[in-house]
Design a protein around this motif. Structure first.
Motif, PDB file in Angstrom:
ATOM      1  N   PRO A 170      27.808  43.044  56.911  1.00  0.00           N
ATOM      2  CA  PRO A 170      26.618  41.597  56.317  1.00  0.00           C
ATOM      3  C   PRO A 170      26.628  41.124  54.918  1.00  0.00           C
ATOM      4  CG  PRO A 170      24.743  43.060  57.205  1.00  0.00           C
ATOM      5  CD  PRO A 170      26.463  44.093  57.469  1.00  0.00           C
ATOM      6  N   LEU A 171      27.433  42.085  54.429  1.00  0.00           N
ATOM      7  CA  LEU A 171      27.318  42.158  52.646  1.00  0.00           C
ATOM      8  C   LEU A 171      28.604  42.017  52.093  1.00  0.00           C
ATOM      9  CD1 LEU A 171      24.669  45.308  51.808  1.00  0.00           C
ATOM     10  CD2 LEU A 171      24.497  42.513  51.425  1.00  0.00           C
ATOM     11  N   VAL A 172      29.517  41.691  53.646  1.00  0.00           N
ATOM     12  CA  VAL A 172      31.041  41.581  53.378  1.00  0.00           C
ATOM     13  C   VAL A 172      31.366  39.889  53.813  1.00  0.00           C
ATOM     14  CG1 VAL A 172      32.933  41.866  53.567  1.00  0.00           C
ATOM     15  CG2 VAL A 172      31.454  43.870  53.055  1.00  0.00           C
ATOM     16  N   ARG A 173      31.871  39.099  52.657  1.00  0.00           N
ATOM     17  CA  ARG A 173      31.862  38.127  52.677  1.00  0.00           C
ATOM     18  C   ARG A 173      33.675  37.618  52.463  1.00  0.00           C
ATOM     19  NH1 ARG A 173      29.096  32.281  51.709  1.00  0.00           N
ATOM     20  NH2 ARG A 173      30.909  30.717  52.061  1.00  0.00           N
ATOM     21  N   LEU A 174      34.736  37.287  53.818  1.00  0.00           N
ATOM     22  CA  LEU A 174      35.842  37.128  53.601  1.00  0.00           C
ATOM     23  C   LEU A 174      36.413  35.510  53.347  1.00  0.00           C
ATOM     24  CD1 LEU A 174      37.718  39.238  56.946  1.00  0.00           C
ATOM     25  CD2 LEU A 174      37.082  39.917  54.697  1.00  0.00           C
ATOM     26  N   HIS A 175      37.500  35.592  52.155  1.00  0.00           N
ATOM     27  CA  HIS A 175      37.929  33.687  51.844  1.00  0.00           C
ATOM     28  C   HIS A 175      39.552  34.758  52.235  1.00  0.00           C
ATOM     29  CE1 HIS A 175      34.267  32.605  50.253  1.00  0.00           C
ATOM     30  NE2 HIS A 175      34.265  34.350  49.472  1.00  0.00           N
ATOM     31  N   MET A 176      39.506  33.776  53.573  1.00  0.00           N
ATOM     32  CA  MET A 176      41.409  34.707  54.124  1.00  0.00           C
ATOM     33  C   MET A 176      41.522  33.770  55.288  1.00  0.00           C
ATOM     34  SD  MET A 176      41.691  39.044  54.386  1.00  0.00           S
ATOM     35  CE  MET A 176      42.802  38.743  54.728  1.00  0.00           C
ATOM     36  N   PRO A 177      42.542  32.475  54.727  1.00  0.00           N
ATOM     37  CA  PRO A 177      42.769  33.135  53.963  1.00  0.00           C
ATOM     38  C   PRO A 177      42.587  31.798  52.629  1.00  0.00           C
ATOM     39  CG  PRO A 177      43.908  31.158  55.218  1.00  0.00           C
ATOM     40  CD  PRO A 177      42.905  31.848  56.117  1.00  0.00           C
ATOM     41  N   ALA A 178      42.828  32.427  51.078  1.00  0.00           N
ATOM     42  CA  ALA A 178      42.496  31.298  50.276  1.00  0.00           C
ATOM     43  C   ALA A 178      42.970  31.602  48.988  1.00  0.00           C
ATOM     44  CB  ALA A 178      41.156  31.641  50.134  1.00  0.00           C
ATOM     45  N   ALA A 179      43.919  30.311  48.288  1.00  0.00           N
ATOM     46  CA  ALA A 179      44.423  30.582  46.853  1.00  0.00           C
ATOM     47  C   ALA A 179      43.525  30.795  45.754  1.00  0.00           C
ATOM     48  CB  ALA A 179      45.262  30.226  47.323  1.00  0.00           C
ATOM     49  N   VAL A 180      43.988  31.960  44.903  1.00  0.00           N
ATOM     50  CA  VAL A 180      43.383  31.548  43.411  1.00  0.00           C
ATOM     51  C   VAL A 180      43.819  30.235  42.892  1.00  0.00           C
ATOM     52  CG1 VAL A 180      42.079  32.707  41.470  1.00  0.00           C
ATOM     53  CG2 VAL A 180      42.256  33.559  44.117  1.00  0.00           C
ATOM     54  N   VAL A 181      43.246  29.550  42.454  1.00  0.00           N
ATOM     55  CA  VAL A 181      43.724  28.606  41.692  1.00  0.00           C
ATOM     56  C   VAL A 181      43.861  28.814  39.650  1.00  0.00           C
ATOM     57  CG1 VAL A 181      44.425  26.765  43.292  1.00  0.00           C
ATOM     58  CG2 VAL A 181      42.037  27.082  41.542  1.00  0.00           C
ATOM     59  N   SER A 182      42.674  29.739  39.030  1.00  0.00           N
ATOM     60  CA  SER A 182      42.054  29.535  38.091  1.00  0.00           C
ATOM     61  C   SER A 182      41.747  31.744  37.999  1.00  0.00           C
ATOM     62  CB  SER A 182      41.148  28.797  37.632  1.00  0.00           C
ATOM     63  OG  SER A 182      40.527  28.726  37.787  1.00  0.00           O
ATOM     64  N   ARG A 183      41.672  31.918  37.559  1.00  0.00           N
ATOM     65  CA  ARG A 183      40.933  32.763  36.999  1.00  0.00           C
ATOM     66  C   ARG A 183      40.218  32.931  35.425  1.00  0.00           C
ATOM     67  NH1 ARG A 183      45.754  34.540  38.701  1.00  0.00           N
ATOM     68  NH2 ARG A 183      45.373  35.368  40.613  1.00  0.00           N
ATOM     69  N   ASP A 184      39.033  33.339  35.437  1.00  0.00           N
ATOM     70  CA  ASP A 184      38.043  32.932  34.431  1.00  0.00           C
ATOM     71  C   ASP A 184      37.756  34.451  34.064  1.00  0.00           C
ATOM     72  OD1 ASP A 184      38.639  30.527  33.012  1.00  0.00           O
ATOM     73  OD2 ASP A 184      37.162  30.140  35.170  1.00  0.00           O
ATOM     74  N   ILE A 185      37.585  35.124  32.830  1.00  0.00           N
ATOM     75  CA  ILE A 185      36.928  36.571  32.527  1.00  0.00           C
ATOM     76  C   ILE A 185      36.549  36.939  31.198  1.00  0.00           C
ATOM     77  CG2 ILE A 185      37.162  38.428  32.767  1.00  0.00           C
ATOM     78  CD1 ILE A 185      39.482  38.562  34.222  1.00  0.00           C
ATOM     79  N   ASP A 186      34.975  37.380  31.148  1.00  0.00           N
ATOM     80  CA  ASP A 186      34.666  37.525  30.102  1.00  0.00           C
ATOM     81  C   ASP A 186      33.723  38.219  29.515  1.00  0.00           C
ATOM     82  OD1 ASP A 186      32.176  36.105  30.691  1.00  0.00           O
ATOM     83  OD2 ASP A 186      32.552  33.707  30.365  1.00  0.00           O
ATOM     84  N   GLY A 187      32.633  38.086  28.707  1.00  0.00           N
ATOM     85  CA  GLY A 187      31.724  39.216  28.200  1.00  0.00           C
ATOM     86  C   GLY A 187      30.768  39.503  29.459  1.00  0.00           C
ATOM     87  N   HIS A 188      30.746  37.735  29.872  1.00  0.00           N
ATOM     88  CA  HIS A 188      29.251  37.875  31.210  1.00  0.00           C
ATOM     89  C   HIS A 188      29.971  37.771  32.500  1.00  0.00           C
ATOM     90  CE1 HIS A 188      27.464  36.356  27.694  1.00  0.00           C
ATOM     91  NE2 HIS A 188      27.486  35.519  27.669  1.00  0.00           N
ATOM     92  N   GLY A 189      30.810  37.573  32.767  1.00  0.00           N
ATOM     93  CA  GLY A 189      31.460  37.653  33.968  1.00  0.00           C
ATOM     94  C   GLY A 189      32.776  37.235  34.350  1.00  0.00           C
ATOM     95  N   VAL A 190      32.965  37.653  36.509  1.00  0.00           N
ATOM     96  CA  VAL A 190      34.714  36.697  36.289  1.00  0.00           C
ATOM     97  C   VAL A 190      34.514  35.544  37.183  1.00  0.00           C
ATOM     98  CG1 VAL A 190      36.447  37.151  38.086  1.00  0.00           C
ATOM     99  CG2 VAL A 190      35.720  39.316  36.299  1.00  0.00           C
ATOM    100  N   THR A 191      34.593  34.394  37.130  1.00  0.00           N
ATOM    101  CA  THR A 191      35.073  33.446  38.078  1.00  0.00           C
ATOM    102  C   THR A 191      36.293  33.270  38.822  1.00  0.00           C
ATOM    103  OG1 THR A 191      32.772  32.820  36.730  1.00  0.00           O
ATOM    104  CG2 THR A 191      34.618  31.290  38.188  1.00  0.00           C
ATOM    105  N   LEU A 192      36.519  33.403  39.964  1.00  0.00           N
ATOM    106  CA  LEU A 192      37.127  32.964  40.647  1.00  0.00           C
ATOM    107  C   LEU A 192      37.331  31.104  41.382  1.00  0.00           C
ATOM    108  CD1 LEU A 192      38.624  35.699  42.831  1.00  0.00           C
ATOM    109  CD2 LEU A 192      39.565  35.421  40.640  1.00  0.00           C
ATOM    110  N   THR A 193      38.078  30.550  40.798  1.00  0.00           N
ATOM    111  CA  THR A 193      37.968  29.070  41.042  1.00  0.00           C
ATOM    112  C   THR A 193      38.862  29.176  42.877  1.00  0.00           C
ATOM    113  OG1 THR A 193      37.304  28.394  39.735  1.00  0.00           O
ATOM    114  CG2 THR A 193      38.491  26.852  41.222  1.00  0.00           C
TER     115      THR A 193
END
Length: 413
Positions: free
Chosen positions: A129-152
C-alpha cells in the motif's frame, strides 16, 4: 487543477532494480512513488524479455525477507557447480576449472527467467500500500533544490519527495541531465541471448567457455511443463559478426550454438526469443549528488562475463534501503548530503572493484595467441589446486563477501 502527490522517496525507473528497491523501502515503512514511461503490462508479456538472471545466494536471502522468494517458488534452478574452460570443453588442452558446492552449502546462485522476476515483483508491489506506480508516465520537468525534488508529469501531476533515486538503466536521461561524470567504453562485441531445450540434463551445472571470439555461457533453468531440460545461453561474438548471427534462421543458429557448446548438453532447440545487444562498460565516478542517488545500471554497467550485473544493482538496493530506513528512524531528511555520503562510501568501492574485475577478465580471456592461452591455463590450474582461493571465488559468486547490508544476510533492517 494539477494534483500534488507527496512521498518519502521518488524512484525514476520501474525495471527490476527500481521495483525491488520500492518493495524493500515500503516493506520498512517508507512511502514510494515510481515513475516510468514503460507500460507495466507490456513488460510482463511473454515475448518482452527472453533473458534469465543468476540470483546470488545473498540476494536470494533478501528476496526471502521481502516475500519475493515465495512468489518465485518452482521457477528457480539452483546452480550447484560451475565448470570453466579456456577453449572447447573436452579438447584435452587443459585450462579447466570447476566450482562445486559441498552438501549442505547454499547454491552458487539461482537461475530465474526475467519474466518470472517481473511477475513476482509486480505481485509484491500490488500488495504494497505504500507504493504508487505512475506507469506509463512521462516526466516533463525536474526541479531539485535544497528543499526537495519535484517531478512534473505530462498530465500536470506533481510528484514531491526529499530524494530522487535514479534506476533508469544504462542510458539514463536523468543521470545525464544531472551532470554525473561517466567513464565508458565499448568492448566491440555483441551478446546473443536466449534459451534452449536440450537432450541431456544439466545436473544444475553452469558452463562458462572462453573462446578467442568471446565467452560463451550455458546456465541451467528449471525443466518446462513438458519435462524438457532447458538452459539459458549468453553467447559473445565480435561486433562485426553480431548482425550476421542475429539474421540466421533458427536451424542455422542452433547448429552454431551446438558447436560453441561442445556437445556438453546434446542436441538443442530454441525455446525463447533470441535477443542481441552491444556490450560496453560504464561507471559513474560518484553515485550521489544533491538529493539524487543512482542505483543499478544507471550507476554501473559491466560485461556479463560473471553474471553479476543484476546482483550488483540489487546490492545497491540493500545498502540504500538500510541507509534510508535508519535515517528515517533518526528523523533525518532523506535527501541529506551526509546520509547520501554513507551510501556512496558503502557502495562506491564494491561497485568499482567488481566492475574492474569483470573488465580485467574480459580483456584477459580476449587476448589471442598461445602465450596468453598458456598464462590463462596456468592461472586456472592454480585456482583449481588451491582450496582457499576457490572458496574465495565461490563466496564472491554467492555475494557473501565484504560488508553485507542486513537484507543480504537475510535479516530485517
Amino acid at each position: 487543477m494539477s494534483e500534488t502527490l507527496r512521498s518519502d522517496v521518488l524512484i525514476s525507473g520501474g525495471g527490476l532494480v527500481g521495483q525491488a528497491l520500492a518493495l524493500a523501502l515500503s516493506h520498512h515503512g517508507l512511502s514510494v512513488q515510481i515513475v516510468d514511461p514503460a507500460d507495466p503490462v507490456t513488460t510482463i508479456a511473454p515475448g518482452f524479455d527472453g533473458r534469465a538472471s543468476a540470483i546470488a545466494s545473498a540476494t536470494w536471502q533478501m528476496f526471502e525477507v521481502l516475500g519475493i522468494a515465495v512468489r518465485l517458488e518452482g521457477h528457480g534452478c539452483p546452480i550447484r557447480a560451475i565448470q570453466v574452460a579456456d577453449g572447447a570443453p573436452h579438447s584435452g588442452r587443459g585450462g579447466n576449472l570447476d566450482f562445486v558446492t559441498a552438501d549442505g552449502d547454499p547454491p552458487l546462485g539461482t537461475m530465474i527467467e526475467n519474466r518470472q522476476l517481473r511477475l513476482a515483483l509486480a505481485a509484491g508491489l500490488a500488495d504494497a500500500p505504500l507504493v504508487r506506480l505512475h506507469m506509463p508516465a512521462a516526466v516533463v520537468s525536474r526541479d531539485i533544490d535544497g528543499h526537495g525534488v519535484t517531478l512534473t508529469l505530462a498530465d500536470g501531476t506533481k510528484l514531491v519527495a526529499p530524494l530522487l533515486i535514479v534506476a533508469e538503466g544504462r542510458r539514463s536521461p536523468t543521470r545525464d541531465a544531472a551532470g554525473f561524470s561517466i567513464a565508458n567504453w565499448s568492448y566491440h562485441h555483441h551478446a546473443l541471448i536466449g534459451a534452449v531445450s536440450h537432450e541431456r540434463t544439466h545436473d544444475n551445472v553452469a558452463h562458462e567457455i572462453f573462446y578467442p571470439s568471446g565467452p560463451f555461457a550455458l546456465l541451467p533453468l528449471v525443466d518446462d511443463s513438458e519435462g524438457r531440460h532447458r538452459s539459458a545461453f549468453v553467447w559473445t561474438v565480435a561486433e562485426n559478426d553480431g548482425p550476421g548471427f542475429a539474421k540466421l534462421g533458427d536451424r542455422g543458429f542452433v547448429a552454431e550454438l551446438q558447436k560453441r557448446a561442445g556437445g556438453v548438453l546434446g542436441a538443442m532447440q530454441l525455446v525463447a526469443p533470441r535477443m542481441t545487444y552491444p556490450l560496453g562498460f560504464h561507471h559513474s565516478a560518484s553515485i550521489v549528488a544533491e538529493r539524487i542517488a543512482l542505483v543499478g545500471d544507471a550507476a554501473h554497467g559491466i560485461h556479463p562475463i560473471a553474471g553479476q550485473g543484476l546482483n550488483l544493482g540489487l546490492r545497491d538496493v540493500a545498502a540504500l534501503t538500510e541507509v534510508l530506513v535508519e535515517g528515517a528512524r533518526l528523523g533525518l531528511d532523506l535527501g541529506d548530503a551526509a546520509l547520501l555520503a554513507r551510501y556512496q562510501r558503502w557502495r562506491g568501492l564494491d561497485n568499482m572493484m567488481v566492475s574492474l574485475a569483470t573488465d580485467g577478465l574480459t580483456r584477459l580471456f580476449g587476448i589471442p595467441g598461445r602465450t596468453a592461452a598458456a598464462v590463462r591455463r596456468t592461472g586456472l590450474g592454480a585456482v583449481q589446486r588451491l582450496p582457499m582461493l576457490k572458496r574465495f571465488f565461490m563466496d564472491e559468486a554467492r555475494g557473501e563477501a565484504g560488508d553485507l547490508p542486513r537484507l543480504l544476510a537475510g535479516a530485517e533492517v
